[in-house]
Design a protein around this motif. Sequence first.
Motif, PDB file in Angstrom:
ATOM      1  N   ARG A 139       0.851  -1.189   0.000  1.00  0.00           N
ATOM      2  CA  ARG A 139       0.000   0.000   0.000  1.00  0.00           C
ATOM      3  C   ARG A 139       0.890   1.244   0.000  1.00  0.00           C
ATOM      4  O   ARG A 139       1.913   1.280   0.672  1.00  0.00           O
ATOM      5  CB  ARG A 139      -0.899   0.021   1.240  1.00  0.00           C
ATOM      6  N   VAL A 140       0.472   2.237  -0.794  1.00  0.00           N
ATOM      7  CA  VAL A 140       1.187   3.505  -0.804  1.00  0.00           C
ATOM      8  C   VAL A 140       0.145   4.616  -0.730  1.00  0.00           C
ATOM      9  O   VAL A 140      -0.910   4.553  -1.372  1.00  0.00           O
ATOM     10  CB  VAL A 140       2.067   3.645  -2.069  1.00  0.00           C
ATOM     11  N   ASN A 141       0.412   5.630   0.076  1.00  0.00           N
ATOM     12  CA  ASN A 141      -0.577   6.687   0.295  1.00  0.00           C
ATOM     13  C   ASN A 141       0.107   8.049   0.417  1.00  0.00           C
ATOM     14  O   ASN A 141       1.094   8.209   1.148  1.00  0.00           O
ATOM     15  CB  ASN A 141      -1.379   6.405   1.570  1.00  0.00           C
ATOM     16  N   ILE A 142      -0.438   9.030  -0.312  1.00  0.00           N
ATOM     17  CA  ILE A 142       0.031  10.407  -0.183  1.00  0.00           C
ATOM     18  C   ILE A 142      -0.676  11.016   1.021  1.00  0.00           C
ATOM     19  O   ILE A 142      -1.871  11.308   0.990  1.00  0.00           O
ATOM     20  CB  ILE A 142      -0.291  11.226  -1.456  1.00  0.00           C
ATOM     21  N   ASP A 143       0.041  11.203   2.110  1.00  0.00           N
ATOM     22  CA  ASP A 143      -0.569  11.773   3.306  1.00  0.00           C
ATOM     23  C   ASP A 143      -0.785  13.278   3.181  1.00  0.00           C
ATOM     24  O   ASP A 143      -1.758  13.815   3.705  1.00  0.00           O
ATOM     25  CB  ASP A 143       0.332  11.508   4.529  1.00  0.00           C
ATOM     26  N   GLU A 144       0.106  13.947   2.470  1.00  0.00           N
ATOM     27  CA  GLU A 144       0.001  15.409   2.382  1.00  0.00           C
ATOM     28  C   GLU A 144       0.727  15.920   1.147  1.00  0.00           C
ATOM     29  O   GLU A 144       1.811  15.449   0.802  1.00  0.00           O
ATOM     30  CB  GLU A 144       0.597  16.055   3.636  1.00  0.00           C
ATOM     31  N   LEU A 145       0.085  16.867   0.488  1.00  0.00           N
ATOM     32  CA  LEU A 145       0.721  17.648  -0.568  1.00  0.00           C
ATOM     33  C   LEU A 145       0.634  19.102  -0.136  1.00  0.00           C
ATOM     34  O   LEU A 145      -0.456  19.665  -0.067  1.00  0.00           O
ATOM     35  CB  LEU A 145       0.005  17.447  -1.915  1.00  0.00           C
TER      36      LEU A 145
END
Length: 273
Positions: A139-145
């Motif tokens: 699993r890969v997730n962008i927590d914040e941009l």
Amino acid sequence: MFGLKTVHQNHVGLVETLGKYSREVSAGLNFYIPFFQRIQIVDLAMIPLSLQGYSVITKDNAEVQTNVTLNYHVTDARKFQYENSNSVESMIQLVRGHLRDIIGKLDLNEALGSTSKINADLATAIGDLTDTYGIKVDRVNIDELKPSASITESMEKQIRADREKTAAIAKANGDARSIEIETKARNEATVSTAKAEAAATIARADAKAYEIKKLNDTLASVDNKYFTAQQIQAFAALAGSATNTVVMDKDSIGKYADIPVTAKVMNQMVDKK
């Protein structure tokens, strides 16, 4: 002489003989020959990893700080341990490289509003590439941009400007609506007043016409004696006033002399002269 090594659940042991991989042992109690052999323990459980403060550039040259969280586990302990000097770091560089490519194809607004799509594209791009390192990314997730400070400040100014513009437009529309309502009410009042005045004028004209008609009807119903009486009363009133001179022809005097009252009045006027 044998040594004992315990391999725990969700781990695997790699036996090295004289520094060379010889076999793999599973969880439990395992024997090895000290000095000649050793057992390397590799964790097979899922491991979370956080990548903080990674800077990328968007399509419109905006700098964005990203925080990424991924979960991975080792699928091949031998590849993981021997075919790469640092398989985890290699995996991190792979994730960062693909993330840079994906965000680099988006402008800032698209990137900020498309984290779910970025997550899906990144997972697809990585795919089975990490198998080379004996690792699978689960699993890969962008927590914040997060845009840079200067871009954030510019965005806040733009938001404030848009809000002020919206408020000004709303106020202008409200003022215009108020003026429209006030003008409509004033026009309606003017029309109502004009209608009332017109109705009053018509009523007065009708009353005057009725009065004239009644007078004409009355005059049409009387005989000459009424008019003679009225004339005598007028002469009598004139005789008693300061200005008591009446000029008329002799025929008229003769006509009024036929009436005794008139003659008397006339004689009094003559005597005064």
